[in-house]
Design a protein around this motif. Structure first.
Motif, PDB file in Angstrom:
ATOM      1  N   GLY A  32      42.356  35.009 -33.976  1.00  0.00           N
ATOM      2  CA  GLY A  32      42.913  36.393 -34.235  1.00  0.00           C
ATOM      3  C   GLY A  32      44.143  37.027 -35.279  1.00  0.00           C
ATOM      4  N   ALA A  33      45.074  35.998 -34.783  1.00  0.00           N
ATOM      5  CA  ALA A  33      46.237  36.544 -35.242  1.00  0.00           C
ATOM      6  C   ALA A  33      47.385  36.529 -36.957  1.00  0.00           C
ATOM      7  CB  ALA A  33      47.723  36.808 -34.381  1.00  0.00           C
ATOM      8  N   PHE A  34      46.316  35.595 -37.356  1.00  0.00           N
ATOM      9  CA  PHE A  34      46.158  34.559 -38.124  1.00  0.00           C
ATOM     10  C   PHE A  34      45.563  35.496 -39.149  1.00  0.00           C
ATOM     11  CE2 PHE A  34      44.858  32.147 -41.760  1.00  0.00           C
ATOM     12  CZ  PHE A  34      46.005  30.929 -42.034  1.00  0.00           C
ATOM     13  N   LEU A  35      44.437  35.871 -38.971  1.00  0.00           N
ATOM     14  CA  LEU A  35      43.234  36.657 -40.092  1.00  0.00           C
ATOM     15  C   LEU A  35      43.408  37.487 -39.646  1.00  0.00           C
ATOM     16  CD1 LEU A  35      39.646  34.736 -38.554  1.00  0.00           C
ATOM     17  CD2 LEU A  35      41.070  34.388 -40.956  1.00  0.00           C
ATOM     18  N   ALA A  36      43.842  38.193 -39.078  1.00  0.00           N
ATOM     19  CA  ALA A  36      44.786  39.708 -39.394  1.00  0.00           C
ATOM     20  C   ALA A  36      45.982  40.112 -39.896  1.00  0.00           C
ATOM     21  CB  ALA A  36      45.460  40.325 -37.530  1.00  0.00           C
ATOM     22  N   ALA A  37      47.085  39.470 -40.696  1.00  0.00           N
ATOM     23  CA  ALA A  37      47.479  39.031 -41.163  1.00  0.00           C
ATOM     24  C   ALA A  37      47.132  38.979 -42.741  1.00  0.00           C
ATOM     25  CB  ALA A  37      48.983  38.081 -40.958  1.00  0.00           C
ATOM     26  N   THR A  38      46.134  38.475 -42.549  1.00  0.00           N
ATOM     27  CA  THR A  38      45.380  37.627 -44.022  1.00  0.00           C
ATOM     28  C   THR A  38      43.849  39.670 -44.682  1.00  0.00           C
ATOM     29  OG1 THR A  38      43.621  36.504 -43.353  1.00  0.00           O
ATOM     30  CG2 THR A  38      45.489  36.016 -44.015  1.00  0.00           C
ATOM     31  N   ILE A  39      43.171  38.883 -44.334  1.00  0.00           N
ATOM     32  CA  ILE A  39      41.501  39.275 -45.333  1.00  0.00           C
ATOM     33  C   ILE A  39      41.177  39.951 -44.478  1.00  0.00           C
ATOM     34  CG2 ILE A  39      41.506  37.568 -46.916  1.00  0.00           C
ATOM     35  CD1 ILE A  39      39.420  36.256 -44.941  1.00  0.00           C
ATOM     36  N   LEU A  40      41.079  39.562 -43.085  1.00  0.00           N
ATOM     37  CA  LEU A  40      40.509  40.828 -42.234  1.00  0.00           C
ATOM     38  C   LEU A  40      41.108  41.545 -41.228  1.00  0.00           C
ATOM     39  CD1 LEU A  40      38.180  37.632 -40.359  1.00  0.00           C
ATOM     40  CD2 LEU A  40      37.130  39.628 -42.762  1.00  0.00           C
ATOM     41  N   PRO A  41      41.218  43.473 -41.375  1.00  0.00           N
ATOM     42  CA  PRO A  41      41.307  43.918 -40.582  1.00  0.00           C
ATOM     43  C   PRO A  41      41.246  43.475 -39.465  1.00  0.00           C
ATOM     44  CG  PRO A  41      39.521  45.158 -41.415  1.00  0.00           C
ATOM     45  CD  PRO A  41      39.766  43.325 -42.331  1.00  0.00           C
ATOM     46  N   GLY A  42      42.371  43.413 -38.104  1.00  0.00           N
ATOM     47  CA  GLY A  42      41.986  43.061 -36.952  1.00  0.00           C
ATOM     48  C   GLY A  42      43.181  43.551 -36.156  1.00  0.00           C
ATOM     49  N   MET A  84      47.662  33.648 -57.394  1.00  0.00           N
ATOM     50  CA  MET A  84      46.548  34.242 -57.562  1.00  0.00           C
ATOM     51  C   MET A  84      46.808  35.545 -57.750  1.00  0.00           C
ATOM     52  SD  MET A  84      44.865  32.325 -54.328  1.00  0.00           S
ATOM     53  CE  MET A  84      43.373  32.654 -54.419  1.00  0.00           C
ATOM     54  N   LEU A  85      48.178  36.492 -58.179  1.00  0.00           N
ATOM     55  CA  LEU A  85      47.528  37.353 -58.271  1.00  0.00           C
ATOM     56  C   LEU A  85      46.659  37.733 -59.914  1.00  0.00           C
ATOM     57  CD1 LEU A  85      49.159  40.449 -57.521  1.00  0.00           C
ATOM     58  CD2 LEU A  85      51.188  39.864 -59.206  1.00  0.00           C
ATOM     59  N   ARG A  86      46.807  37.043 -59.907  1.00  0.00           N
ATOM     60  CA  ARG A  86      45.383  37.414 -61.287  1.00  0.00           C
ATOM     61  C   ARG A  86      43.438  37.963 -61.182  1.00  0.00           C
ATOM     62  NH1 ARG A  86      46.476  32.376 -62.415  1.00  0.00           N
ATOM     63  NH2 ARG A  86      45.131  30.656 -60.961  1.00  0.00           N
ATOM     64  N   TYR A  87      44.139  37.631 -59.533  1.00  0.00           N
ATOM     65  CA  TYR A  87      42.468  37.402 -58.549  1.00  0.00           C
ATOM     66  C   TYR A  87      42.453  38.836 -58.413  1.00  0.00           C
ATOM     67  CZ  TYR A  87      41.069  33.686 -59.806  1.00  0.00           C
ATOM     68  OH  TYR A  87      41.328  32.127 -60.740  1.00  0.00           O
ATOM     69  N   GLN A  88      43.399  40.034 -58.080  1.00  0.00           N
ATOM     70  CA  GLN A  88      43.972  41.159 -57.389  1.00  0.00           C
ATOM     71  C   GLN A  88      42.446  42.414 -57.108  1.00  0.00           C
ATOM     72  OE1 GLN A  88      46.797  44.015 -58.515  1.00  0.00           O
ATOM     73  NE2 GLN A  88      46.677  43.034 -60.594  1.00  0.00           N
ATOM     74  N   GLU A  89      41.956  42.496 -58.544  1.00  0.00           N
ATOM     75  CA  GLU A  89      40.224  42.733 -58.152  1.00  0.00           C
ATOM     76  C   GLU A  89      39.733  42.744 -57.952  1.00  0.00           C
ATOM     77  OE1 GLU A  89      41.059  46.113 -59.519  1.00  0.00           O
ATOM     78  OE2 GLU A  89      42.830  45.565 -60.574  1.00  0.00           O
ATOM     79  N   ARG A  90      39.663  41.276 -57.423  1.00  0.00           N
ATOM     80  CA  ARG A  90      38.439  40.725 -56.131  1.00  0.00           C
ATOM     81  C   ARG A  90      38.430  41.292 -54.901  1.00  0.00           C
ATOM     82  NH1 ARG A  90      36.601  35.889 -58.880  1.00  0.00           N
ATOM     83  NH2 ARG A  90      37.038  36.207 -61.564  1.00  0.00           N
ATOM     84  N   ARG A  91      37.200  41.397 -54.782  1.00  0.00           N
ATOM     85  CA  ARG A  91      37.026  41.741 -52.788  1.00  0.00           C
ATOM     86  C   ARG A  91      37.968  41.207 -52.397  1.00  0.00           C
ATOM     87  NH1 ARG A  91      30.632  42.227 -50.932  1.00  0.00           N
ATOM     88  NH2 ARG A  91      32.118  43.706 -49.251  1.00  0.00           N
ATOM     89  N   TRP A  92      37.945  40.062 -52.308  1.00  0.00           N
ATOM     90  CA  TRP A  92      38.667  38.833 -51.233  1.00  0.00           C
ATOM     91  C   TRP A  92      40.504  39.045 -51.314  1.00  0.00           C
ATOM     92  CZ3 TRP A  92      41.744  35.781 -53.755  1.00  0.00           C
ATOM     93  CH2 TRP A  92      41.207  35.232 -54.863  1.00  0.00           C
ATOM     94  N   PHE A  93      40.339  39.920 -52.245  1.00  0.00           N
ATOM     95  CA  PHE A  93      42.091  40.002 -52.497  1.00  0.00           C
ATOM     96  C   PHE A  93      42.533  40.510 -50.717  1.00  0.00           C
ATOM     97  CE2 PHE A  93      46.310  40.473 -53.957  1.00  0.00           C
ATOM     98  CZ  PHE A  93      46.033  39.945 -54.284  1.00  0.00           C
ATOM     99  N   PRO A  94      43.754  39.865 -50.693  1.00  0.00           N
ATOM    100  CA  PRO A  94      43.712  40.606 -49.807  1.00  0.00           C
ATOM    101  C   PRO A  94      44.812  41.953 -49.172  1.00  0.00           C
ATOM    102  CG  PRO A  94      45.135  39.429 -50.017  1.00  0.00           C
ATOM    103  CD  PRO A  94      44.415  39.084 -50.553  1.00  0.00           C
ATOM    104  N   VAL A  95      44.532  42.361 -50.586  1.00  0.00           N
ATOM    105  CA  VAL A  95      45.689  44.048 -50.458  1.00  0.00           C
ATOM    106  C   VAL A  95      45.408  44.807 -51.958  1.00  0.00           C
ATOM    107  CG1 VAL A  95      47.776  45.545 -51.246  1.00  0.00           C
ATOM    108  CG2 VAL A  95      47.734  43.205 -49.270  1.00  0.00           C
ATOM    109  N   LYS A  96      44.682  45.873 -51.820  1.00  0.00           N
ATOM    110  CA  LYS A  96      44.147  47.043 -52.574  1.00  0.00           C
ATOM    111  C   LYS A  96      44.789  47.066 -53.859  1.00  0.00           C
ATOM    112  CE  LYS A  96      40.311  46.601 -50.600  1.00  0.00           C
ATOM    113  NZ  LYS A  96      39.521  44.839 -49.956  1.00  0.00           N
ATOM    114  N   PRO A  97      44.863  47.165 -55.204  1.00  0.00           N
ATOM    115  CA  PRO A  97      45.763  47.270 -55.845  1.00  0.00           C
ATOM    116  C   PRO A  97      46.453  48.712 -56.290  1.00  0.00           C
ATOM    117  CG  PRO A  97      43.795  46.777 -56.936  1.00  0.00           C
ATOM    118  CD  PRO A  97      43.464  47.170 -55.370  1.00  0.00           C
ATOM    119  N   LYS A  98      46.151  49.538 -55.428  1.00  0.00           N
ATOM    120  CA  LYS A  98      46.759  51.083 -55.239  1.00  0.00           C
ATOM    121  C   LYS A  98      47.507  50.912 -53.718  1.00  0.00           C
ATOM    122  CE  LYS A  98      46.029  55.879 -54.895  1.00  0.00           C
ATOM    123  NZ  LYS A  98      44.498  56.504 -54.334  1.00  0.00           N
TER     124      LYS A  98
END
Length: 166
Positions: A32-42, A84-98
């Motif tokens: 839960g803590a691992f995923l909360a730091a990555t792609i899933l809000p937790g 993997m910054l070149r994938y920053q526009e993808r949905r799965w990337f952990p942070v939005k461009p803004k």
């Protein structure tokens, strides 16, 4: 702490049920803590509060598990920024461009010490991605991120233990 089963105590004689409940709690909290730091809000803090309130395991063990999982999740973000910054526009990337733009400005202004705030729900994940992008060495990255994340979990655990009625 007395009164709480710990993993070694559960293994040593608390019985299979105690051993499995502590192990399952630690496993769930880690991921839960691992995923909360990555792609899933937790809300790994809520998991920690619940496990401490139920007396599932020693609070220090739970803080160790949550802090380790959350720090390792931030390492995944560092790797995303690094490779993997070149994938920053993808949905799965952990942070939005803004968020990346704002975190880059903040990081450039205050430097590597901003990683002490990687625990923050407002831009903390973006800071860890930016650190990878800016090629912050992994060891100082892990040390600074871990200090902030473990401190947060210690505060949450302390507040939970101090709360009357829990």
């Amino acid at each position: 702490m007395a009164g709480y089963p710990s993993l070694p105590a559960a293994v040593g004689g608390g019985g299979k049920a105690d051993e499995l409940s502590v192990l399952a709690a630690c496993f769930s909290l880690f991921w839960g803590a691992f995923l909360a730091a990555t792609i899933l809000p937790g809300a790994s803090e809520l998991m920690l509060i619940g496990l401490i309130a139920k007396g599932i395991a020693d609070p220090w063990l739970l803080v160790l598990v949550a802090g380790t999982g959350n720090t390792l999740g931030s390492v995944v973000n560092w790797l995303c920024g690094r490779f993997m910054l070149r994938y920053q526009e993808r949905r799965w990337f952990p942070v939005k461009p803004k968020q990346l733009e704002a975190a880059t400005r903040f990081f450039n202004r205050y430097g590597v010490w901003t990683l002490l705030f990687a625990w923050s729900p407002l831009g903390g994940d973006a800071l860890t991605v930016i650190a990878g992008t800016l090629r912050v060495p992994l060891v100082p990255f892990v040390v600074l991120v871990a200090i902030g994340k473990f401190a947060r979990y210690v505060v949450v655990a302390g507040a939970t233990l101090a709360w009357p009625g829990l």
